[in-house]
Enzyme design. Structure first.
Site, PDB file in Angstrom:
ATOM      1  N   SER A 216      39.628  33.426  25.315  1.00 16.40           N
ATOM      2  CA  SER A 216      39.005  31.921  25.331  1.00 16.40           C
ATOM      3  C   SER A 216      39.899  31.931  24.707  1.00 16.40           C
ATOM      4  CB  SER A 216      37.753  32.088  25.299  1.00 16.40           C
ATOM      5  OG  SER A 216      37.270  30.492  24.649  1.00 16.40           O
TER       6      SER A 216
ATOM      7  N   TYR B 277      30.567  34.432  20.205  1.00 10.48           N
ATOM      8  CA  TYR B 277      31.441  34.296  20.995  1.00 10.48           C
ATOM      9  C   TYR B 277      33.180  34.677  21.010  1.00 10.48           C
ATOM     10  CZ  TYR B 277      34.052  32.237  25.629  1.00 10.48           C
ATOM     11  OH  TYR B 277      34.386  32.495  26.707  1.00 10.48           O
TER      12      TYR B 277
HETATM   13  P1  NAP Z   1      31.361  31.293  35.011  1.00  7.02           P
HETATM   14  O1  NAP Z   1      31.259  30.594  36.192  1.00  7.02           O
HETATM   15  O2  NAP Z   1      29.782  31.747  34.338  1.00  7.02           O
HETATM   16  O3  NAP Z   1      31.237  33.649  35.065  1.00  7.02           O
HETATM   17  C1  NAP Z   1      31.037  34.390  35.093  1.00  7.02           C
HETATM   18  C2  NAP Z   1      31.403  35.210  35.335  1.00  7.02           C
HETATM   19  O4  NAP Z   1      30.830  36.420  35.975  1.00  7.02           O
HETATM   20  C3  NAP Z   1      29.968  35.630  36.944  1.00  7.02           C
HETATM   21  O5  NAP Z   1      30.669  35.837  39.030  1.00  7.02           O
HETATM   22  C4  NAP Z   1      29.202  36.401  36.598  1.00  7.02           C
HETATM   23  O6  NAP Z   1      28.452  36.814  37.890  1.00  7.02           O
HETATM   24  C5  NAP Z   1      29.443  37.287  36.475  1.00  7.02           C
HETATM   25  N1  NAP Z   1      28.679  38.574  35.230  1.00  7.02           N
HETATM   26  C6  NAP Z   1      28.779  38.041  34.159  1.00  7.02           C
HETATM   27  N2  NAP Z   1      27.593  39.009  32.779  1.00  7.02           N
HETATM   28  C7  NAP Z   1      28.337  40.098  34.038  1.00  7.02           C
HETATM   29  C8  NAP Z   1      28.333  41.457  33.948  1.00  7.02           C
HETATM   30  N3  NAP Z   1      27.501  42.244  32.433  1.00  7.02           N
HETATM   31  N4  NAP Z   1      28.838  42.154  34.499  1.00  7.02           N
HETATM   32  C9  NAP Z   1      29.430  41.469  35.663  1.00  7.02           C
HETATM   33  N5  NAP Z   1      29.641  40.503  36.059  1.00  7.02           N
HETATM   34  C10 NAP Z   1      28.966  39.328  34.664  1.00  7.02           C
HETATM   35  O7  NAP Z   1      31.915  31.667  33.899  1.00  7.02           O
HETATM   36  P2  NAP Z   1      33.735  31.819  34.402  1.00  7.02           P
HETATM   37  O8  NAP Z   1      33.397  30.439  32.819  1.00  7.02           O
HETATM   38  O9  NAP Z   1      34.283  32.043  34.956  1.00  7.02           O
HETATM   39  O10 NAP Z   1      34.311  33.125  32.782  1.00  7.02           O
HETATM   40  C11 NAP Z   1      34.826  33.585  33.392  1.00  7.02           C
HETATM   41  C12 NAP Z   1      35.425  34.044  31.907  1.00  7.02           C
HETATM   42  O11 NAP Z   1      36.313  32.748  31.574  1.00  7.02           O
HETATM   43  C13 NAP Z   1      35.269  34.394  30.809  1.00  7.02           C
HETATM   44  O12 NAP Z   1      35.029  35.550  30.252  1.00  7.02           O
HETATM   45  C14 NAP Z   1      34.688  33.565  30.034  1.00  7.02           C
HETATM   46  O13 NAP Z   1      34.587  33.676  29.046  1.00  7.02           O
HETATM   47  C15 NAP Z   1      36.191  32.950  29.932  1.00  7.02           C
HETATM   48  N6  NAP Z   1      36.123  31.961  29.739  1.00  7.02           N
HETATM   49  C16 NAP Z   1      35.672  30.371  30.459  1.00  7.02           C
HETATM   50  C17 NAP Z   1      35.773  29.350  30.020  1.00  7.02           C
HETATM   51  C18 NAP Z   1      35.564  28.069  30.432  1.00  7.02           C
HETATM   52  O14 NAP Z   1      35.064  26.534  30.103  1.00  7.02           O
HETATM   53  N7  NAP Z   1      34.680  27.571  32.092  1.00  7.02           N
HETATM   54  C19 NAP Z   1      36.808  28.714  28.803  1.00  7.02           C
HETATM   55  C20 NAP Z   1      37.504  29.931  27.851  1.00  7.02           C
HETATM   56  C21 NAP Z   1      36.853  31.434  28.314  1.00  7.02           C
HETATM   57  P3  NAP Z   1      27.154  37.428  38.222  1.00  7.02           P
HETATM   58  O15 NAP Z   1      26.032  35.282  38.175  1.00  7.02           O
HETATM   59  O16 NAP Z   1      26.422  38.024  38.956  1.00  7.02           O
HETATM   60  O17 NAP Z   1      26.288  37.990  37.357  1.00  7.02           O
END
Ligand code: NAP
Length: 248
Positions: A143, A157
Site C-alpha cells: 500500500s 496497518y
Molecule cells: P476489500 O474490498 O475489503 O477486499 C478484501 C478481500 O480480502 C475480500 O475478498 C475478503 O474476503 C478478503 N479477506 C479479508 N480477510 C481475509 C482473510 N483473513 N482470509 C482470506 N481472505 C480475506 O479490500 P481491497 O481494497 O480490495 O484490498 C485488497 C488489498 O489491497 C489489501 O491487501 C489492501 O490492504 C490493499 N490496498 C487497498 C487499498 C484501497 O484503497 N482499497 C489501498 C492500498 C492497498 P471475505 O469478505 O470473504 O473475508
C-alpha cells in the site's frame, strides 16, 4: 497448458478485479475467500462466462494451518502452482496509535504480515527450482500507506505494509536464481469496500483532492499492474515495488 494462479482475498475489490483480468490473460485462477462465498462464486461465474477456468478455495489466510490446507487444496485441484497474488488484507477502525490494544495489533500483524509471509513460504516451496518446482511469480499487494505512514488513521496497518515492501525486496533477491520473481504493487486510494470496513465509506472522496491526478483509483487499474507483473512481459522485474497511486 494454462498456468495456475492463487489469489488470496479474491471475492471482491482488487482481488476480484485481478482474478477477472488474470483469467483473461490465460491463467487458471484459484479464488481464495474467507467468508463471502456468494461474492466469490459471482467472480467465478464471470470468469467461466468469459471462457476462463477458476475454482473457489475457502481459507482464513491469517492462520497458518488454513494457509497450508489452502495450498494443498489448490495442488489437489489444479496440480503445479505457477503464481501467487498475496492480496488479502484489511485496515481496521481509524484512530491514534496510542489507543490501539494488543488484540488489534495482533490481528493487523496476523492478516497483513504473518499471513502474506506464510503464503510466500508455501509458494516458494512449490515454485523454486531448488525444491523441484518450475519457477513462478509472486505479487504482493502492499500500500502507499507504507511510505505515507497513515498518521491519525492506522499507523499499524501502514507499518504492516512496510514489512511487505521489505519482504518483497529480500525474498526476491533470495530466490532470484531459482526461477521465482517477487514483486509488489503499492495501490493508493482505491475505491473498494475496505474504506467502509474501517469506518469511513466516503474516504476516497474526502481525500481525492490530495491525489495529484485528483481522483481515486479503480480496482481494475491496480489489477492491470498486477497482471503485468505476473506476465512474461515483466520477465526481468524482480524486487520491484510499483506505485499505482495517481502520483500520491
Ligand atoms: P476489500 O474490498 O475489503 O477486499 C478484501 C478481500 O480480502 C475480500 O475478498 C475478503 O474476503 C478478503 N479477506 C479479508 N480477510 C481475509 C482473510 N483473513 N482470509 C482470506 N481472505 C480475506 O479490500 P481491497 O481494497 O480490495 O484490498 C485488497 C488489498 O489491497 C489489501 O491487501 C489492501 O490492504 C490493499 N490496498 C487497498 C487499498 C484501497 O484503497 N482499497 C489501498 C492500498 C492497498 P471475505 O469478505 O470473504 O473475508
Amino acid at each position: 497448458m494454462s498456468r495456475v494462479l492463487l489469489i488470496t482475498g479474491a471475492s471482491r475489490g482488487i482481488g476480484a478485479a485481478t482474478a477477472l483480468l488474470a483469467a483473461r490473460d490465460g491463467w487458471t485462477v484459484a479464488l481464495n475467500y474467507r467468508q463471502d462465498r456468494a461474492a466469490a462464486e459471482a467472480v467465478r461465474e464471470r470468469i467461466l462466462a468469459d471462457g476462463g477456468r477458476a475454482a473457489l478455495f475457502q481459507a482464513d489466510v491469517s492462520q497458518e494451518a488454513e494457509i497450508v490446507r489452502l495450498f494443498q487444496a489448490v495442488a489437489a485441484a489444479f496440480g503445479q502452482l505457477h503464481g501467487l497474488v498475496n492480496n488479502a488484507g484489511a485496515t481496521a477502525p481509524m484512530g491514534r496509535f496510542d489507543s490501539f490494544d494488543a488484540e488489534r495489533l495482533q490481528h493487523m500483524l496476523s492478516l497483513n504480515v504473518l499471513g502474506p509471509m506464510l503464503c510466500c513460504r508455501e509458494a516458494v516451496r512449490r515454485l523454486s527450482t531448488l525444491h523441484g518446482g518450475q519457477g513462478g511469480v509472486i505479487v504482493n499487494v502492499s500500500s502507499a500507506a507504507s511510505r505515507l505512514g497513515s498518521a491519525g488513521e492506522y499507523v499499524d496497518y501502514a507499518a504492516c505494509k512496510g514489512a511487505i515492501d521489505s519482504l518483497t525486496l529480500g525474498l526476491a533477491r533470495e530466490v532470484a536464481a531459482e526461477g521465482v520473481r517477487v514483486n509488489a504493487v503499492r495501490p493508493g486510494l482505491i475505491d473498494t469496500e475496505i474504506h467502509a470496513l474501517s469506518g469511513e465509506p466516503g474516504r476516497v472522496a474526502r481525500l481525492s483532492a490530495s491525489v495529484p491526478m485528483q481522483r481515486g483509483g479503480r480496482a481494475d487499474e491496480v489489477a492491470a499492474a498486477i497482471v503485468w507483473l505476473l506476465s512474461d512481459a515483466a520477465s526481468f522485474c524482480t524486487g520491484s515495488v510499483l506505485d499505482v497511486s495517481g502520483g500520491r
